[in-house]
Design a protein around this motif. Sequence first.
Motif, mmCIF file in Angstrom:
data_model
loop_
_atom_site.group_PDB
_atom_site.id
_atom_site.type_symbol
_atom_site.label_atom_id
_atom_site.label_comp_id
_atom_site.label_asym_id
_atom_site.label_seq_id
_atom_site.Cartn_x
_atom_site.Cartn_y
_atom_site.Cartn_z
ATOM 1 N N GLU A 46 0.333 -0.779 -0.175
ATOM 2 C CA GLU A 46 -0.548 0.094 -0.203
ATOM 3 C C GLU A 46 0.962 1.455 -0.135
ATOM 4 O O GLU A 46 2.702 1.672 0.705
ATOM 5 C CB GLU A 46 -0.738 -0.127 0.558
ATOM 6 C CG GLU A 46 -1.967 -1.216 1.004
ATOM 7 C CD GLU A 46 -2.862 -1.224 2.160
ATOM 8 O OE1 GLU A 46 -2.196 -0.265 2.973
ATOM 9 O OE2 GLU A 46 -3.934 -2.326 2.669
ATOM 10 N N VAL A 47 0.247 2.702 -0.520
ATOM 11 C CA VAL A 47 1.105 3.790 -0.624
ATOM 12 C C VAL A 47 1.584 4.020 1.397
ATOM 13 O O VAL A 47 0.348 4.250 2.169
ATOM 14 C CB VAL A 47 0.167 4.779 -0.694
ATOM 15 C CG1 VAL A 47 1.192 5.823 -1.048
ATOM 16 C CG2 VAL A 47 -0.028 4.805 -1.852
ATOM 17 N N CYS A 48 2.683 4.269 1.461
ATOM 18 C CA CYS A 48 3.383 4.830 2.770
ATOM 19 C C CYS A 48 3.091 6.241 3.311
ATOM 20 O O CYS A 48 3.841 7.200 1.744
ATOM 21 C CB CYS A 48 4.457 4.438 3.070
ATOM 22 S SG CYS A 48 5.549 5.115 4.668
ATOM 23 N N ARG A 49 1.982 6.839 3.854
ATOM 24 C CA ARG A 49 1.991 8.435 4.082
ATOM 25 C C ARG A 49 3.402 9.238 3.804
ATOM 26 O O ARG A 49 3.929 10.196 3.639
ATOM 27 C CB ARG A 49 1.115 8.739 4.851
ATOM 28 C CG ARG A 49 0.508 10.350 5.335
ATOM 29 C CD ARG A 49 -0.131 10.755 3.817
ATOM 30 N NE ARG A 49 -1.365 10.191 2.996
ATOM 31 C CZ ARG A 49 -2.448 9.958 3.195
ATOM 32 N NH1 ARG A 49 -2.541 10.993 4.789
ATOM 33 N NH2 ARG A 49 -3.171 9.397 3.111
ATOM 34 N N ALA A 50 3.895 8.916 4.947
ATOM 35 C CA ALA A 50 5.344 9.385 5.209
ATOM 36 C C ALA A 50 6.289 9.367 4.252
ATOM 37 O O ALA A 50 6.864 10.357 4.479
ATOM 38 C CB ALA A 50 6.232 7.900 6.847
ATOM 39 N N GLU B 96 5.088 9.322 1.437
ATOM 40 C CA GLU B 96 5.477 9.739 0.410
ATOM 41 C C GLU B 96 5.120 11.219 0.766
ATOM 42 O O GLU B 96 5.803 12.366 -0.310
ATOM 43 C CB GLU B 96 3.237 10.447 0.546
ATOM 44 C CG GLU B 96 2.960 9.115 -0.803
ATOM 45 C CD GLU B 96 1.403 8.973 -0.850
ATOM 46 O OE1 GLU B 96 0.582 9.374 -0.413
ATOM 47 O OE2 GLU B 96 0.751 8.857 -2.229
ATOM 48 N N GLU B 97 5.282 11.894 2.235
ATOM 49 C CA GLU B 97 6.188 12.810 2.642
ATOM 50 C C GLU B 97 7.031 13.306 2.097
ATOM 51 O O GLU B 97 7.738 14.463 1.982
ATOM 52 C CB GLU B 97 5.348 13.258 4.323
ATOM 53 C CG GLU B 97 3.924 13.061 4.271
ATOM 54 C CD GLU B 97 3.276 13.346 5.679
ATOM 55 O OE1 GLU B 97 4.439 13.328 6.233
ATOM 56 O OE2 GLU B 97 2.004 13.841 5.776
#
Length: 293
Positions: A5-9, A11-12
Motif C-alpha cells: 500500500e501507499v506509505c504516507r510517510a 510520500e511526504e
Amino acid sequence: MDTGEVCRACEELIADRRALRRDVAARLSTHSTGLAAPAGPGDTRKGMFEALLKQEFTAQEARRAVLRERAAEERAARDAAVAARQAQVEAAAAARREAPCQECGRRMEADVCGICICWKAVEMAAAETGDLVRATWTVPTAPAAREWAADQAAAEVRTEAEQAANRGRAQGATEETSACMAKLAAELTAWERQQSALAPLAQDARADAEATAAFETEMRRTHLHPSTDDARRAARAAAQAARKRAAEHLVAAALADGRERRRETPQSEEPDPYRLGAARVRARMHRPGSSAA
C-alpha cells in the motif's frame, strides 16, 4: 514493512525532497546561490546544483535537529512536572493514611474511615427520606404535622439501619461489615419509600399535564394505527408512561432540592457531641483488646 500500500510517510518525504530540489533549481536559475563563482571550465551547472542541494539539505537537517532537541527538552520538562505532581499526590495520600478519621478518630486510609462512611450514608438516606415526605405532603396548612411525619420517616430509616447492624454484630460480623449492613438496609428502606411516593406524585397536576400532552400527541397519529381503538390504547399507554416519568422526575427533583438546602444550611463549627460519641463507640466495638465483644 512492505504491505503493497501507499506509505504516507514516504510520500511526504518524497514531496519534501522534490520541493527542495525545485527551490534549489529556482535559486540556481536566478544566480542567488550564495556559492562562489565557477573557478574554471570544469565547474558545470550540475556541480553547482549538487553543491547547493547539499548545502540546503545540511541546513534543513540542522534546523530539524534544533527542533528535535527543543521538543525533547519540552517533553522532559513535562515528564518532570508530571512526576512532581504524582509525588505530591502520593505524599498527600500518605499523609491522609496517617491521619485519623475526621468523624471518630479511628485510624484509616482516607479522610473518613469505612465505618463512618457507611453511617454517613445512613444519615444521607434518612435525610432524603424526610425530604421526600415533605415533597409529597398534601396538607399545606399543617407544617408541624409535615415536619413530624418527615422526622418519623427519617427515624424509620435509622432504626432499620441500627437493627441490621445489630444483627450483623450478633452473628459475629466485624464492625466494618455491620456498618455496611446498616448502609444497605438504610438505602433499601429509602428506595422503598421512593417507590411508594411514585403513586401520589403520579396524580400531581404536573404529571396530569404530561399525561394529557402524551395522550393528545399519540391521538394525532391515529393514521399510523389499524383502527381508532388501537390508537386510543396506544395513547393511554403513552399517557401512563409519561405520568410515571413525571412522577420519577418529581422524586428526583425533591431529593435534589433537599440536598441543595442542606448544602446551603450553615454548619455549626462545634461538632455534635452525641454524634461524635456514637461514632467513637462504633469504632471501638469489636476492636482487638476491647471489652465490647
